[in-house]
Design an enzyme around this catalytic site. Structure first.
Site, PDB file in Angstrom:
ATOM      1  N   TYR A  66      68.139 133.214  43.561  1.00 28.81           N
ATOM      2  CA  TYR A  66      66.985 134.118  43.530  1.00 28.81           C
ATOM      3  C   TYR A  66      67.383 135.472  44.109  1.00 28.81           C
ATOM      4  CZ  TYR A  66      63.353 130.531  42.691  1.00 28.81           C
ATOM      5  OH  TYR A  66      62.550 129.561  42.148  1.00 28.81           O
ATOM      6  N   ASP A 124      55.589 131.602  40.530  1.00 31.97           N
ATOM      7  CA  ASP A 124      54.213 132.053  40.755  1.00 31.97           C
ATOM      8  C   ASP A 124      53.835 133.199  39.817  1.00 31.97           C
ATOM      9  OD1 ASP A 124      53.970 130.322  42.896  1.00 31.97           O
ATOM     10  OD2 ASP A 124      54.531 131.831  44.382  1.00 31.97           O
TER      11      ASP A 124
END
Lengths: 251, 251
Positions: B110, B52
């Site tokens: 992540y 994003d």
């Protein structure tokens, strides 16, 4: 008149250093404006350490006197609502009106960060110096030991300095890895103009096998800027914190 | 035609995400332009993970086919000389022409970073979410255990997703402190739209004692986005790395 201490952190990337300059954007200039906006009076702001353009801080100190009715410990909240997000007051507090952050016994901690890999990691680009050559940490630590103590640091001082006395006391220098970063942590009672950056540049030079740790001794004795290594770039440097061993201030 | 793999790192602050959009500045758009500048042909670029706007990467993957005479392992140097400094090719290499970064068995790591202190540290402002409330790390780790395994993660997926299958496998979730940062490290075989950010927002909610670790179980079972916690902001998230257990690619 109450004296207020501001423990100040900033990202130095967008500033022409911390010290006030009428024609440039500086940390002190932005702080002064915010304090004036809050209290109605432009303060006389006394900074603890001057940091160069691009150098960061997690805890530089500023003091000013004010008769504003804001409680000293609430200045942090009030100022943070007016400051840009690259300058924050981490804490504010009242100190004795005689307290001057440069005229007292203090210990400053700096960290110099080196990104030691082939390619610079983008998220670190403003916060570390990129050195792609392999650095020998053990050699750097051995070299660092020669810097510890009270010495004439003329060789580790920008020649543009206006300070006549070049004797300073370095308490410790620790070199360690954090992932792909090499961190040089320096504690001292005081530092000359560019001193930590010249120390970092010189240690990195020795870490890449240009010279040996013992060379530091001769560099110090030379009392000549050209005897030491290069000045490492500003963006790797961060003034981490101030401590006051005499407990004039507990911060 | 040789297929080239780019291990790509970027600071997502200035980009509208990684995936190409004709009218917006994206990581893929900037990469395409640089590759075209180098090879003379606009490549068909296949990205591994869509990130994003504001999300960072230390190792997202892109592949493209090229007949350019540049050796695949030299693309990193050539492209880095043309790219802005917030995008870097950490490594480039030739891979099998059949290799597709989304259609193979991979493990993604992540990290979600939370700055957990009263005041946000300026140098971390683009790289961590600011949570001033105290976070109970042990409770967060207990809650995290419920997320591990193969589940229908509908409750942890942005409702705007176009993916019909919401079953994913989370391999591990580790919550730890690094100074004043709380780090949530998530490894998994695949993730849904906003999944890690919703996991982070939910774990932080439980860490501040809104709910208990066992609640995660019911959230998963609800298969309803409104059952889980908020979506944590983009800036705290970084795609750290890809691994290929089947050794299709060793990176």
């Amino acid at each position: 008149m109450p004296r207020v201490l501001l423990i100040t952190a900033y990202d130095g990337t967008g500033y022409n250093g911390s010290a006030y300059q009428p024609e440039a954007v500086t940390i002190e200039g932005v702080l002064k404006k915010a304090i004036k906006g809050l209290t109605g009076h432009e303060p006389e702001l006394i900074g603890a350490s001057r940091t160069d353009a691009g150098v960061h801080a997690c805890g530089n100190l500023f003091v000013f006197d004010t008769q504003a009715s804001i409680p000293p410990d609430k200045f942090s909240y009030a100022l943070n609502s007016m400051l840009p997000d690259d300058i924050r007051i981490m804490k504010s507090m009242e100190v004795d009106p005689s307290f001057h952050p440069r005229h007292c016994n203090s210990v400053k901690t700096y960290q110099y960060r080196i990104w030691n890999d082939d390619v610079m990691l983008p998220v670190k680009r403003y916060y570390a110096w990129h050195c792609s050559f392999n650095l020998d940490i053990e050699k750097m630590q051995q070299a660092a030991e020669y810097l510890v103590g009270t010495h004439d640091f003329t060789s580790f001082c920008n020649t543009a300095t206006q300070t006549p006395d070049h004797v300073r006391t370095v308490i410790s220098v620790n070199v360690f890895r954090e992932g792909k970063e090499v961190v040089i942590e320096v504690k001292g009672k005081g530092f000359l103009y560019n001193m930590v950056r010249i120390m970092a540049g010189t240690l990195a030079m020795i870490g890449r096998s240009k010279g040996s740790p013992e060379d530091i001794q001769a560099m110090i004795e030379a009392r000549n800027r050209s005897a030491a290594g290069p000045t490492a770039p500003a963006n790797g440097l961060c003034l981490m914190k101030y401590e006051f061993p005499d407990k004039e201030v507990v911060i």
